[in-house]
Design an enzyme around this catalytic site. Sequence first.
Site, PDB file in Angstrom:
ATOM      1  N   ASP A  17       0.989  -1.122   0.231  1.00  0.00           N
ATOM      2  CA  ASP A  17       0.033  -0.023  -0.156  1.00  0.00           C
ATOM      3  C   ASP A  17       0.869   1.282  -0.005  1.00  0.00           C
ATOM      4  OD1 ASP A  17       0.915   0.410   2.590  1.00  0.00           O
ATOM      5  OD2 ASP A  17      -0.923  -0.379   3.525  1.00  0.00           O
ATOM      6  N   TRP A  47      -4.191 -29.295 -11.975  1.00  0.00           N
ATOM      7  CA  TRP A  47      -5.680 -29.518 -12.271  1.00  0.00           C
ATOM      8  C   TRP A  47      -6.298 -30.044 -13.806  1.00  0.00           C
ATOM      9  CZ3 TRP A  47      -6.158 -30.488  -7.835  1.00  0.00           C
ATOM     10  CH2 TRP A  47      -5.820 -29.765  -6.510  1.00  0.00           C
TER      11      TRP A  47
END
Length: 137
Positions: A17, A47
């Site tokens: 940030d 996957w």
Amino acid sequence: MAKTSVFEVQVQFGDCDPAGIVFFPNFLRWMDAASLHFFMGCGLPPWRELEKTRGLVGTPLLEIHTRFVQSATYGERLQVHTGIDEWRGRVFVHRHRVLRGDTLICEGTETRTFVMRDAEGRLKSVALPDDLRALCD
């Protein structure tokens, strides 16, 4: 946690940030990546391959709990230590500990499940087959 893996992260300027502190959603992103890294390290195929061969699509997130202990900033190297805390039928709990050396930065658990597609293409929760689970224990 019996079996664990370590996923390394190099914190970038864009992960932080304006105060130079890692923006909290990045820890969740790194834990998600560490989850896949854990299964690949255990010997499960990617996957896409598991979907073709076994019908398993992946491990969607059901619940997450995170506790932040220390801050981190760009230029630091973090290690996400990941293992499975508990198997509960079709659900399992991943534990992640984010460390900078020996210093605990963040820890969290993710409750996930393995899913397959039903005849209509909808995702349904399934237990991990025993032979694949044995690779992860």
